[in-house]
Design an enzyme around this catalytic site. Structure first.
Site, PDB file in Angstrom:
ATOM      1  N   PRO A  57      45.386  42.308  43.303  1.00 38.51           N
ATOM      2  CG  PRO A  57      46.126  42.785  41.132  1.00 38.51           C
ATOM      3  CD  PRO A  57      46.050  41.683  42.156  1.00 38.51           C
ATOM      4  CB  SER A  86      45.307  47.959  42.000  1.00 39.14           C
ATOM      5  OG  SER A  86      44.855  48.721  40.906  1.00 39.14           O
ATOM      6  CD  GLN A 107      47.154  46.041  38.142  1.00 37.78           C
ATOM      7  OE1 GLN A 107      46.650  46.696  39.072  1.00 37.78           O
ATOM      8  NE2 GLN A 107      46.942  46.332  36.869  1.00 37.78           N
ATOM      9  CE1 TYR A 109      44.501  47.074  34.319  1.00 38.79           C
ATOM     10  CE2 TYR A 109      45.145  49.011  35.591  1.00 38.79           C
ATOM     11  CZ  TYR A 109      44.340  47.899  35.413  1.00 38.79           C
ATOM     12  OH  TYR A 109      43.391  47.607  36.351  1.00 38.79           O
ATOM     13  CB  THR A 135      46.359  43.651  34.694  1.00 40.24           C
ATOM     14  OG1 THR A 135      46.752  43.314  36.025  1.00 40.24           O
ATOM     15  CG2 THR A 135      44.944  43.177  34.449  1.00 40.24           C
ATOM     16  NE  ARG A 144      34.210  45.246  35.872  1.00 47.83           N
ATOM     17  CZ  ARG A 144      35.379  45.832  36.048  1.00 47.83           C
ATOM     18  NH1 ARG A 144      35.505  46.817  36.918  1.00 47.83           N
ATOM     19  NH2 ARG A 144      36.425  45.436  35.362  1.00 47.83           N
ATOM     20  CE  LYS A 233      45.107  39.986  38.656  1.00 49.40           C
ATOM     21  NZ  LYS A 233      44.015  40.695  38.016  1.00 49.40           N
ATOM     22  CB  SER A 255      43.513  35.973  36.136  1.00 45.82           C
ATOM     23  OG  SER A 255      42.560  36.926  36.551  1.00 45.82           O
ATOM     24  CG  HIS A 257      39.901  41.430  35.855  1.00 48.82           C
ATOM     25  ND1 HIS A 257      41.070  41.945  35.376  1.00 48.82           N
ATOM     26  CD2 HIS A 257      39.396  42.384  36.685  1.00 48.82           C
ATOM     27  CE1 HIS A 257      41.266  43.151  35.883  1.00 48.82           C
ATOM     28  NE2 HIS A 257      40.264  43.432  36.692  1.00 48.82           N
ATOM     29  NE  ARG A 260      36.027  43.585  39.372  1.00 40.12           N
ATOM     30  CZ  ARG A 260      35.151  44.192  40.163  1.00 40.12           C
ATOM     31  NH1 ARG A 260      34.277  43.479  40.823  1.00 40.12           N
ATOM     32  NH2 ARG A 260      35.147  45.499  40.297  1.00 40.12           N
ATOM     33  CG  ASP A 288      43.058  35.985  39.798  1.00 39.77           C
ATOM     34  OD1 ASP A 288      42.334  35.690  38.825  1.00 39.77           O
ATOM     35  OD2 ASP A 288      43.603  37.101  39.906  1.00 39.77           O
ATOM     36  N   GLY A 290      37.706  33.131  41.804  1.00 43.11           N
ATOM     37  CA  GLY A 290      36.824  32.182  42.481  1.00 43.11           C
ATOM     38  C   GLY A 290      37.424  31.499  43.692  1.00 43.11           C
ATOM     39  NE  ARG A 312      33.883  39.830  43.003  1.00 45.93           N
ATOM     40  CZ  ARG A 312      34.323  39.261  41.882  1.00 45.93           C
ATOM     41  NH1 ARG A 312      35.134  38.217  41.943  1.00 45.93           N
ATOM     42  NH2 ARG A 312      33.969  39.748  40.706  1.00 45.93           N
TER      43      ARG A 312
HETATM   44  C1  LIG Z   1      36.806  45.459  43.336  1.00 45.70           C
HETATM   45  C2  LIG Z   1      37.827  44.837  42.438  1.00 45.70           C
HETATM   46  C3  LIG Z   1      38.772  45.637  41.828  1.00 45.70           C
HETATM   47  C4  LIG Z   1      39.760  45.059  41.017  1.00 45.70           C
HETATM   48  N1  LIG Z   1      40.732  45.877  40.478  1.00 45.70           N
HETATM   49  C5  LIG Z   1      41.756  45.309  39.800  1.00 45.70           C
HETATM   50  C6  LIG Z   1      42.853  46.102  39.365  1.00 45.70           C
HETATM   51  O1  LIG Z   1      42.915  47.302  39.615  1.00 45.70           O
HETATM   52  N2  LIG Z   1      43.841  45.487  38.675  1.00 45.70           N
HETATM   53  C7  LIG Z   1      43.817  44.133  38.409  1.00 45.70           C
HETATM   54  O2  LIG Z   1      44.755  43.611  37.807  1.00 45.70           O
HETATM   55  N3  LIG Z   1      42.796  43.366  38.820  1.00 45.70           N
HETATM   56  C8  LIG Z   1      41.781  43.899  39.515  1.00 45.70           C
HETATM   57  N4  LIG Z   1      40.763  43.109  39.976  1.00 45.70           N
HETATM   58  C9  LIG Z   1      40.803  41.665  39.707  1.00 45.70           C
HETATM   59  C10 LIG Z   1      41.561  40.925  40.810  1.00 45.70           C
HETATM   60  O3  LIG Z   1      42.921  41.239  40.786  1.00 45.70           O
HETATM   61  C11 LIG Z   1      41.438  39.403  40.665  1.00 45.70           C
HETATM   62  O4  LIG Z   1      41.836  39.018  39.376  1.00 45.70           O
HETATM   63  C12 LIG Z   1      40.028  38.896  40.948  1.00 45.70           C
HETATM   64  O5  LIG Z   1      39.417  39.627  41.979  1.00 45.70           O
HETATM   65  C13 LIG Z   1      40.095  37.426  41.338  1.00 45.70           C
HETATM   66  O6  LIG Z   1      38.849  36.905  41.537  1.00 45.70           O
HETATM   67  P1  LIG Z   1      38.143  36.726  42.963  1.00 45.70           P
HETATM   68  O7  LIG Z   1      37.673  38.080  43.377  1.00 45.70           O
HETATM   69  O8  LIG Z   1      37.030  35.791  42.652  1.00 45.70           O
HETATM   70  O9  LIG Z   1      39.178  36.156  43.919  1.00 45.70           O
HETATM   71  C14 LIG Z   1      39.773  43.656  40.788  1.00 45.70           C
HETATM   72  C15 LIG Z   1      38.813  42.861  41.408  1.00 45.70           C
HETATM   73  C16 LIG Z   1      37.857  43.425  42.236  1.00 45.70           C
HETATM   74  C17 LIG Z   1      36.855  42.521  42.919  1.00 45.70           C
END
Ligand SMILES: Cc1cc2nc3c(=O)[nH]c(=O)nc-3n(C[C@H](O)[C@H](O)[C@H](O)COP(=O)(O)O)c2cc1C
Length: 362
Positions: A57, A86, A107, A109, A135, A144, A233, A255, A257, A260, A288, A290, A312
């Site tokens: 998501p 998401s 997904q 919150y 999440t 960030r 998550k 995870s 995230h 982030r 998740d 990486g 990503r």
């Molecule tokens: C641009 C962006 C927005 C994201 N928004 C959400 C979100 O709305 N809800 C959520 O549970 N995770 C969010 N994530 C986290 C992702 O679900 C995931 O945990 C993370 O991207 C995994 O890492 P990776 O990008 O290295 O694969 C977001 C990630 C990115 C890059």
């Protein structure tokens, strides 16, 4: 927009370590195993997946390309993967139900506002969402700093620098003007068009979905309200994983995230083994943060994950080519998985185990 997607929190230590964590693990193949067509199918919470990965998501990615989350919801099932969308998607649940060949997973919150959450759960039931993920690692958004530097905020701030950036990407800007998929549509409900005067209150409301006031009671409440499979998550500690299992969840997503949120936490792949050990076979464990290649997915499965979420990479594909771009990225991952399994001499992802990993004693 690129830096918002690509970046991590603060010094991006965790973002970097997510890759190092995978690079530190070595695979150990078996020779002469006659593997031609490895079986890549797995299951998560009783749902069959033809491939062991899921589009993670990612909120508001319609800013990258107006095909947004619908692109993942179309491309993933086409090759046997799944999409997890998401709460902050730029397509509402109803729009996804209309446009996607099968309803994606959803997904949300922990319920800071139970009335809003109840309404969202009802919509998820009506649109036949097969699985819900909650999440738990966003009590507040991470710091960030690339976003801070670009004034990429809610509401957005127009500066000479970012106005110039928009003007110097005319194709992207034109697509955005023609189809401004930049609003969290679940907060207006249904398939209604967003009127411009509603935008700022809408964005503020969407930020309120994430709250530092939520706790384990809210997870219990959510469990009591959602009859279908439920994933949690954003777990990095074994005792949190156990506690979530005690609350009745069906799966854990290990995870951080994608680096982030809290910078300085370990790579997810490094904590995966202890979490798998702590929950045993009680629930499915996913991972998740990486994951970039088929080999990364294989390494996570060797360490006990049932499947991986990929964040990503699918969004980069979306930015580069809309739905077609997402198809291309997911196809690369599938092809890499097949080749990795053949090279490893393993005929099914269900047989992956630490046996296929190198340690200095082997
Ligand atoms: C641009 C962006 C927005 C994201 N928004 C959400 C979100 O709305 N809800 C959520 O549970 N995770 C969010 N994530 C986290 C992702 O679900 C995931 O945990 C993370 O991207 C995994 O890492 P990776 O990008 O290295 O694969 C977001 C990630 C990115 C890059």
């Amino acid at each position: 927009v690129f830096d918002h997607i690509d970046g991590g929190a603060e010094c991006e230590v965790t973002l970097t370590q997510n890759r190092e964590g995978f690079d530190d693990i070595s695979l150990l193949p078996r020779a002469l195993m006659h593997v031609t067509q490895p079986d890549l199918a797995t299951s998560v919470c009783g749902i069959r997946l033809g491939l062991p990965f899921i589009c993670a998501p990612t909120g508001l990615v319609g800013a990258a390309h107006p095909d947004g989350e619908l692109a993942a919801s179309i491309a993933a099932p086409e090759i046997g993967a799944k999409a997890l969308v998401s709460t902050h998607a730029t397509y509402s649940l109803e729009e996804l139900a209309l446009g996607a060949p099968e309803m994606p997973w959803f997904q949300l919150y922990p319920p800071a506002d139970r009335d809003f959450c109840t309404a969202l759960l009802e919509r998820a039931l009506v649109t036949k969402v097969p699985l819900l993920a909650v999440t738990v690692d966003v009590p507040v958004p991470g710091n960030r700093e690339r976003d801070v530097a670009h004034r990429y905020s809610i509401p957005p701030k127009v500066t000479p620098k970012n106005a110039w950036s928009v003007m110097s990407h005319p194709t992207w800007a034109l697509r955005l003007v023609r189809n401004p998929r930049i609003f969290p549509k679940n907060f207006v409900g249904g398939s209604d068009r967003v009127r411009y005067r509603e935008v700022i209150p809408l964005l503020r409301k969407s930020m309120g979905a994430m709250s530092p006031r939520v706790d384990w009671d809210d997870l219990d409440w959510l469990r009591s309200q959602w009859p279908g499979p439920l994933l949690v998550k954003g777990i990095l500690r074994s005792e949190d994983a156990r506690r979530a299992v005690d609350a009745g969840v069906d799966g854990i997503v290990v995870s951080n995230h994608g680096g982030r949120q809290l910078d300085g936490v370990p790579a997810s792949i490094r904590v995966l083994p202890s979490i798998v050990e702590s929950v045993g076979s009680d629930v499915d464990v996913l991972l998740d943060s990486g994951v970039r290649r088929g080999t990364d997915i294989v390494k996570a499965l060797c360490l006990g994950a049932k499947a991986c979420l990929v964040g990503r990479p699918w969004v980069y594909g979306l930015a580069a080519g809309g739905t077609e771009g997402v198809r291309a990225v997911l196809g690369v991952l599938r092809d890499e998985l097949v080749r990795t399994m053949v090279l490893l001499g393993c005929s099914s992802v269900k047989e992956l185990s630490p046996e296929y990993l190198w340690t200095s004693s082997k």
